[in-house]
Design a protein around this motif. Sequence first.
Motif, PDB file in Angstrom:
ATOM      1  N   ILE A   1       3.926 -10.420  -2.503  1.00 54.37           N
ATOM      2  CA  ILE A   1       2.517 -10.120  -2.190  1.00 54.37           C
ATOM      3  C   ILE A   1       2.439  -8.852  -1.340  1.00 54.37           C
ATOM      4  O   ILE A   1       1.630  -7.947  -1.606  1.00 54.37           O
ATOM      5  CB  ILE A   1       1.856 -11.306  -1.460  1.00 54.37           C
ATOM      6  N   MET A   2       3.278  -8.782  -0.316  1.00 48.22           N
ATOM      7  CA  MET A   2       3.240  -7.630   0.583  1.00 48.22           C
ATOM      8  C   MET A   2       3.644  -6.337  -0.143  1.00 48.22           C
ATOM      9  O   MET A   2       3.016  -5.293   0.033  1.00 48.22           O
ATOM     10  CB  MET A   2       4.155  -7.871   1.790  1.00 48.22           C
ATOM     11  N   LYS A   3       4.664  -6.431  -0.979  1.00 50.14           N
ATOM     12  CA  LYS A   3       5.090  -5.238  -1.726  1.00 50.14           C
ATOM     13  C   LYS A   3       3.999  -4.761  -2.666  1.00 50.14           C
ATOM     14  O   LYS A   3       3.832  -3.557  -2.895  1.00 50.14           O
ATOM     15  CB  LYS A   3       6.359  -5.563  -2.529  1.00 50.14           C
ATOM     16  N   HIS A   4       3.249  -5.698  -3.247  1.00 47.06           N
ATOM     17  CA  HIS A   4       2.208  -5.338  -4.205  1.00 47.06           C
ATOM     18  C   HIS A   4       1.003  -4.707  -3.517  1.00 47.06           C
ATOM     19  O   HIS A   4       0.488  -3.678  -3.983  1.00 47.06           O
ATOM     20  CB  HIS A   4       1.766  -6.575  -4.976  1.00 47.06           C
TER      21      HIS A   4
ATOM     22  N   GLU B   1      -0.337  -1.569   5.643  1.00 48.21           N
ATOM     23  CA  GLU B   1       0.466  -0.744   6.548  1.00 48.21           C
ATOM     24  C   GLU B   1       1.160  -1.603   7.597  1.00 48.21           C
ATOM     25  O   GLU B   1       0.532  -2.407   8.277  1.00 48.21           O
ATOM     26  CB  GLU B   1      -0.421   0.302   7.234  1.00 48.21           C
ATOM     27  N   GLY B   2       2.468  -1.435   7.708  1.00 54.25           N
ATOM     28  CA  GLY B   2       3.239  -2.126   8.742  1.00 54.25           C
ATOM     29  C   GLY B   2       3.910  -3.413   8.286  1.00 54.25           C
ATOM     30  O   GLY B   2       4.667  -4.020   9.050  1.00 54.25           O
ATOM     31  N   TRP B   3       3.687  -3.832   7.046  1.00 53.69           N
ATOM     32  CA  TRP B   3       4.243  -5.111   6.600  1.00 53.69           C
ATOM     33  C   TRP B   3       5.767  -5.108   6.572  1.00 53.69           C
ATOM     34  O   TRP B   3       6.408  -6.092   6.934  1.00 53.69           O
ATOM     35  CB  TRP B   3       3.712  -5.478   5.206  1.00 53.69           C
ATOM     36  N   ASP B   4       6.367  -3.969   6.138  1.00 54.56           N
ATOM     37  CA  ASP B   4       7.816  -3.918   5.968  1.00 54.56           C
ATOM     38  C   ASP B   4       8.555  -4.024   7.302  1.00 54.56           C
ATOM     39  O   ASP B   4       9.615  -4.650   7.393  1.00 54.56           O
ATOM     40  CB  ASP B   4       8.238  -2.653   5.207  1.00 54.56           C
TER      41      ASP B   4
ATOM     42  N   ARG C   1       1.246 -12.366  11.211  1.00 54.81           N
ATOM     43  CA  ARG C   1       0.850 -10.963  11.368  1.00 54.81           C
ATOM     44  C   ARG C   1       0.815 -10.225  10.032  1.00 54.81           C
ATOM     45  O   ARG C   1      -0.028  -9.346   9.815  1.00 54.81           O
ATOM     46  CB  ARG C   1       1.782 -10.265  12.357  1.00 54.81           C
ATOM     47  N   MET C   2       1.725 -10.590   9.108  1.00 52.83           N
ATOM     48  CA  MET C   2       1.720  -9.950   7.784  1.00 52.83           C
ATOM     49  C   MET C   2       0.404 -10.222   7.049  1.00 52.83           C
ATOM     50  O   MET C   2      -0.244  -9.306   6.536  1.00 52.83           O
ATOM     51  CB  MET C   2       2.897 -10.453   6.948  1.00 52.83           C
ATOM     52  N   PHE C   3       0.021 -11.501   6.987  1.00 54.96           N
ATOM     53  CA  PHE C   3      -1.205 -11.831   6.245  1.00 54.96           C
ATOM     54  C   PHE C   3      -2.461 -11.343   6.963  1.00 54.96           C
ATOM     55  O   PHE C   3      -3.479 -11.066   6.310  1.00 54.96           O
ATOM     56  CB  PHE C   3      -1.269 -13.334   5.962  1.00 54.96           C
TER      57      PHE C   3
END
Length: 219
Positions: free
Chosen positions: A24-27, A31-34, A53-55
């Motif tokens: 989901i994050m890669k798609h 900003e900042g997820w990685d 924090r990711m979601f």
Amino acid sequence: MSRKQIIFCDFDGTITVNDNIVAIMKHFQPEGWDALVEQVISKTISIREGVGRMFALLPTSRKQEVVNYAIHNVVIRDGFNELLAYCEEQAIEFYVTSGGIDFFIYPVLAAFPIPTDHIYCNSSNFDGSHIEILWPHACDEHCHNDCGMCKTTIIRRYSPEEYERIMIGDSITDFEGAKLVETVFARSHLIGLCDELALNYYPFEDFHTIIQRLKEMRA
């Protein structure tokens, strides 16, 4: 009397071929997820903090896009249906214990004969401006890892005197649970932990391998 076998099975990267949260994050590339993923893997921040924090980087205005992508992106690992059939045939209790989120786990698993009260995962709230993750299965007083969805809390409900506890998993959300159970089926990052701690484990790439080993364990 012999102990009853019980299985605690991870979802992301275990039942599914891919890790759905990372997918989901890669798609959507907020900003900042990685950096958050790296901090979770390195244990700089807890799983609960990292996933939350990711979601929180994703606006709820994109809810339907996120949900649709998460559900349609899933590929089920080979042999899963057969494992469920084998568990039913042998009266092995089967629980899904996942650090994933309800909005993709429940729709995907609806295709399989798993009671909803045998599925443990995190919840989601789309009422605010950004996605909020909720934690209905947080750590008990015996766990201080801030897991979010605490697998050890669930495992501890089943006494090793009564149950032969088996975990199937692949990554960091399975690390603490693997230390508690009698047998681990591991792939990916979990293999390294099992080797390091000399845990009783068997590597796997599909569920057919697990079924064969379960048969050998019962022989």
